[in-house]
Write a protein that holds these residues in place. Structure first.
Motif, PDB file in Angstrom:
ATOM      1  N   ILE A 198      31.966  40.383  31.419  1.00 51.68           N
ATOM      2  CA  ILE A 198      30.538  40.165  31.681  1.00 51.68           C
ATOM      3  C   ILE A 198      30.236  40.267  33.176  1.00 51.68           C
ATOM      4  O   ILE A 198      29.223  40.846  33.581  1.00 51.68           O
ATOM      5  N   THR A 199      31.122  39.738  34.014  1.00 54.97           N
ATOM      6  CA  THR A 199      30.936  39.831  35.461  1.00 54.97           C
ATOM      7  C   THR A 199      30.948  41.284  35.911  1.00 54.97           C
ATOM      8  O   THR A 199      30.128  41.700  36.737  1.00 54.97           O
ATOM      9  N   GLY A 200      31.867  42.075  35.382  1.00 51.28           N
ATOM     10  CA  GLY A 200      31.938  43.489  35.747  1.00 51.28           C
ATOM     11  C   GLY A 200      30.729  44.268  35.292  1.00 51.28           C
ATOM     12  O   GLY A 200      30.206  45.116  36.020  1.00 51.28           O
ATOM     13  N   VAL A 201      30.245  43.994  34.094  1.00 48.22           N
ATOM     14  CA  VAL A 201      29.052  44.677  33.589  1.00 48.22           C
ATOM     15  C   VAL A 201      27.839  44.311  34.432  1.00 48.22           C
ATOM     16  O   VAL A 201      27.043  45.174  34.804  1.00 48.22           O
ATOM     17  N   ALA A 202      27.700  43.036  34.756  1.00 48.20           N
ATOM     18  CA  ALA A 202      26.569  42.607  35.584  1.00 48.20           C
ATOM     19  C   ALA A 202      26.639  43.246  36.965  1.00 48.20           C
ATOM     20  O   ALA A 202      25.616  43.671  37.511  1.00 48.20           O
ATOM     21  N   ALA A 203      27.821  43.349  37.525  1.00 47.20           N
ATOM     22  CA  ALA A 203      27.959  43.969  38.847  1.00 47.20           C
ATOM     23  C   ALA A 203      27.604  45.446  38.788  1.00 47.20           C
ATOM     24  O   ALA A 203      26.969  45.978  39.694  1.00 47.20           O
ATOM     25  N   GLY A 243      24.513  47.850  41.766  1.00 41.01           N
ATOM     26  CA  GLY A 243      24.501  49.245  42.185  1.00 41.01           C
ATOM     27  C   GLY A 243      25.878  49.761  42.534  1.00 41.01           C
ATOM     28  O   GLY A 243      26.881  49.068  42.454  1.00 41.01           O
ATOM     29  N   LEU A 244      25.922  50.990  42.956  1.00 47.75           N
ATOM     30  CA  LEU A 244      27.176  51.693  43.166  1.00 47.75           C
ATOM     31  C   LEU A 244      27.966  51.151  44.348  1.00 47.75           C
ATOM     32  O   LEU A 244      29.185  51.120  44.317  1.00 47.75           O
ATOM     33  N   ASP A 245      27.306  50.746  45.421  1.00 48.94           N
ATOM     34  CA  ASP A 245      28.029  50.265  46.595  1.00 48.94           C
ATOM     35  C   ASP A 245      28.888  49.057  46.274  1.00 48.94           C
ATOM     36  O   ASP A 245      30.012  48.947  46.743  1.00 48.94           O
ATOM     37  N   PHE A 246      28.382  48.143  45.508  1.00 46.39           N
ATOM     38  CA  PHE A 246      29.147  46.939  45.198  1.00 46.39           C
ATOM     39  C   PHE A 246      30.316  47.250  44.283  1.00 46.39           C
ATOM     40  O   PHE A 246      31.408  46.764  44.482  1.00 46.39           O
ATOM     41  N   VAL A 247      30.105  48.081  43.294  1.00 49.91           N
ATOM     42  CA  VAL A 247      31.144  48.355  42.308  1.00 49.91           C
ATOM     43  C   VAL A 247      32.288  49.135  42.933  1.00 49.91           C
ATOM     44  O   VAL A 247      33.452  48.870  42.686  1.00 49.91           O
ATOM     45  N   SER A 248      31.990  50.107  43.785  1.00 44.78           N
ATOM     46  CA  SER A 248      33.045  50.918  44.373  1.00 44.78           C
ATOM     47  C   SER A 248      33.729  50.221  45.533  1.00 44.78           C
ATOM     48  O   SER A 248      34.789  50.649  45.968  1.00 44.78           O
ATOM     49  N   LEU A 249      33.146  49.139  46.057  1.00 47.25           N
ATOM     50  CA  LEU A 249      33.691  48.380  47.175  1.00 47.25           C
ATOM     51  C   LEU A 249      33.958  49.275  48.378  1.00 47.25           C
ATOM     52  O   LEU A 249      34.970  49.183  49.048  1.00 47.25           O
ATOM     53  N   LYS A 250      33.012  50.189  48.643  1.00 49.97           N
ATOM     54  CA  LYS A 250      33.130  51.114  49.759  1.00 49.97           C
ATOM     55  C   LYS A 250      32.841  50.363  51.049  1.00 49.97           C
ATOM     56  O   LYS A 250      31.859  49.641  51.143  1.00 49.97           O
ATOM     57  N   PRO A 251      33.670  50.535  52.074  1.00 51.46           N
ATOM     58  CA  PRO A 251      33.384  49.868  53.347  1.00 51.46           C
ATOM     59  C   PRO A 251      32.073  50.361  53.947  1.00 51.46           C
ATOM     60  O   PRO A 251      31.706  51.522  53.809  1.00 51.46           O
TER      61      PRO A 251
END
Length: 85
Positions: A54-59, A64-72
């Motif tokens: 559920i946490t992953g789906v909400a993220a 958005g994409l920036d948070f999920v990919s954890l791009k610096p």
């Protein structure tokens, strides 16, 4: 000093030595989990997995994409990020 330390680091035990040390009664593992304990462990694992999903789906949906990919942040605004801006 160095000679004794290096010999200590590279010493090996034979399989027979290891097995004879574990045969003592004080090192035996005892079966203590009951059926209720195993059921509770399974239910806890299922609930824990659900929380992570559920946490992953909400993220993915809300952040958005920036948070999920954890791009610096130092990579700047790339073409992928412009879509979400």
């Amino acid at each position: 000093m160095a000679n004794s330390t290096s010999s200590y680091l590279w010493r090996k035990k034979t399989l027979e030595m290891v097995l004879s040390e574990t045969e003592a009664e004080q090192f035996k593992l005892k079966k203590t989990l009951t059926a209720i304990d195993l059921i509770a462990l399974g239910i806890g694992a299922i609930i824990g997995t659900g929380i992570f999903v559920i946490t992953g789906v909400a993220a993915a949906e809300k952040a958005g994409l920036d948070f999920v990919s954890l791009k610096p942040k130092r990579l700047g605004n790339t073409g992928i990020n412009k879509k979400w801006a």
